[in-house]
Design an enzyme around this catalytic site. Sequence first.
Site, short mmCIF file in Angstrom:
data_model
loop_
_atom_site.label_atom_id
_atom_site.label_comp_id
_atom_site.label_asym_id
_atom_site.label_seq_id
_atom_site.Cartn_x
_atom_site.Cartn_y
_atom_site.Cartn_z
N GLY A 65 0.91 -1.33 0.06
CA GLY A 65 -0.18 0.10 -0.18
C GLY A 65 0.86 1.43 -0.08
N TYR A 93 3.84 -3.05 2.54
CA TYR A 93 3.26 -2.23 3.64
C TYR A 93 2.70 -3.39 4.58
CZ TYR A 93 -0.40 0.44 5.91
OH TYR A 93 -1.03 1.25 6.66
N HIS A 178 8.16 -7.07 -3.62
CA HIS A 178 7.02 -7.63 -4.19
C HIS A 178 7.29 -9.07 -4.83
CE1 HIS A 178 4.31 -4.40 -3.32
NE2 HIS A 178 5.77 -3.52 -3.48
N GLU A 180 5.22 -10.79 -6.38
CA GLU A 180 3.90 -10.82 -7.30
C GLU A 180 4.21 -10.07 -8.74
OE1 GLU A 180 2.90 -7.10 -4.97
OE2 GLU A 180 3.72 -8.87 -4.76
N ASP A 236 -16.32 -13.52 -22.62
CA ASP A 236 -17.02 -13.61 -21.09
C ASP A 236 -18.60 -14.05 -21.14
OD1 ASP A 236 -14.72 -12.48 -20.45
OD2 ASP A 236 -15.44 -10.35 -20.38
N LYS A 378 -9.67 -12.51 -16.40
CA LYS A 378 -10.05 -12.80 -17.83
C LYS A 378 -8.96 -13.99 -18.20
CE LYS A 378 -11.64 -10.45 -20.83
NZ LYS A 378 -12.76 -10.51 -21.30
#
Length: 522
Positions: A65, A93, A178, A180, A236, A378
């Site tokens: 964050g 964070y 991070h 990710e 979708d 997606k």
Amino acid sequence: MIPLPARGPAEEERPVLVVDLGGQYSQLIARRVRECRVYSELVGHETPAAELSARNPVALVLSGGPASVYAEGAPRVDPELFELGVPTLGICYGMQLMARDLGGKVERTGVSEFGKTALRVGQGALFEGLPDEQTVWMSHRDSVVAPPAGARVVAGSLSTPIAAFEDPKRRLYGVQFHPEVVHTPYGPEVLKNFLYSIAGATPTWTAAAVIEDQVERIRAQVGRGRVLCALSGGVDSAVAALLVHKAVGDQLTCVFVDHGLLRRDEATQVEETFRGHFRVPLVHVKAESRFLARLAGVDDPEEKRRRIGEEFIRVFEAEAARLGETRFLVQGTLYSDVIESGGGADGVAATIKSHHNVGGLPKDMTMELVEPLRLLFKDEVRRVGEELGLPERMVWRQPFPGPGLAIRIIGEVTRERLEILRQADAILQEEVRRAGLYRELWQSFAVLPAIRSVGVQGDERTYAYPIVIRAVTSEDAMTADWARLPYDLLEQVSSRIINEIPGVNRVALDISSKPPATIEWE
């Protein structure tokens, strides 16, 4: 906050709950966990610990964050969260908040780290089997200068001696970097160590499992009732339709609304696919005049979305009445749609734009929604589509917004502007495919601002519309980078648009990323 669904994909599927503390990568963390074939959901930081515990999570992840943990109004979590005994990983964070709340110390040391950083790794469960020296992605000004009592430091950088800590007894783990993002090469392995070795999660979140679970859920919700599917022709709604058809068969009727805001030949392709390939009952409603009448004089983008969303529902309600008692309406709503539309009334997620199938729905609609993709991103929808046998051209069709070309005309929507934009978009798609770049791009499309600029053609002054080319690369549309299209491709597209389309005398290229821009202009 983002509401917690009553249950995850299945009762036996214990989720990883990603607690959103306002980080730009919060959604990406949830996606990365799912890429490890473990189900995850994004939840608000204000969610009480008891409510988190009631979901029986296999693990918790506290996101990064932008705030300082000591700032007034900075995001907090329920202190009881750290007492649940659930394996918990704090990222950036999230690590700092964990350290502060458990008696450690966080300070602004005057030394920041942004970008690629060399990391020295010691002995720890998070880094089991990984090199002692790694490159990671840092993005912080504050640092943990003293870990919580009982926690052991397991990694550090030159500027941040405490870049990771572990407290196996309390099952608490923190990393300043991070894992990710793609800029941390061993990030996926760090996450897998946390998920598999530490938390004991099992990699069972697959396309086949999603299909089996959703078919069961649809049958439980619908029973013997009649169902309409709002079919747009995109991946979708197509996948949603096939899931419902697999679940309830002839109880489903697909309604394809041609609102006059589609791209060239799109209506024909939809009919051929569903009537010819899948033999799913399909009603084709031609409603161009109806939608254009609702859009006349409207130039505000949120109002466009609201009117289009409402008109869709009115058309479906009319078809439902014509077909007989129909209680259920299927939509291809995705998790990213829900998040971008605010995620909930008092949400952590800011409302970036109202999606016509979320924030644009009328409050007095009479049908109950069936949304089998509401918890999917997606890329997961595409994997489910492939598993269901959807043709490759539809599975990998670039995302196209429900409001169609209406939100790619910046200003009032008219038939003239629609035809100009439709031709420009067709030229762009033809050239992108010819260049072999279609699958490499998340989206590529044309935008028509309702302004005119001066030009010269055939020694005469012109006063015509510009066309803006937008092309981006992305993994999930939550963030995106502008695509570096080859100059010869851009030259060919520009030349064809100006020479082939009356009323256009200028072509521009949008080189904005998301954030700060969005992918669509409206």
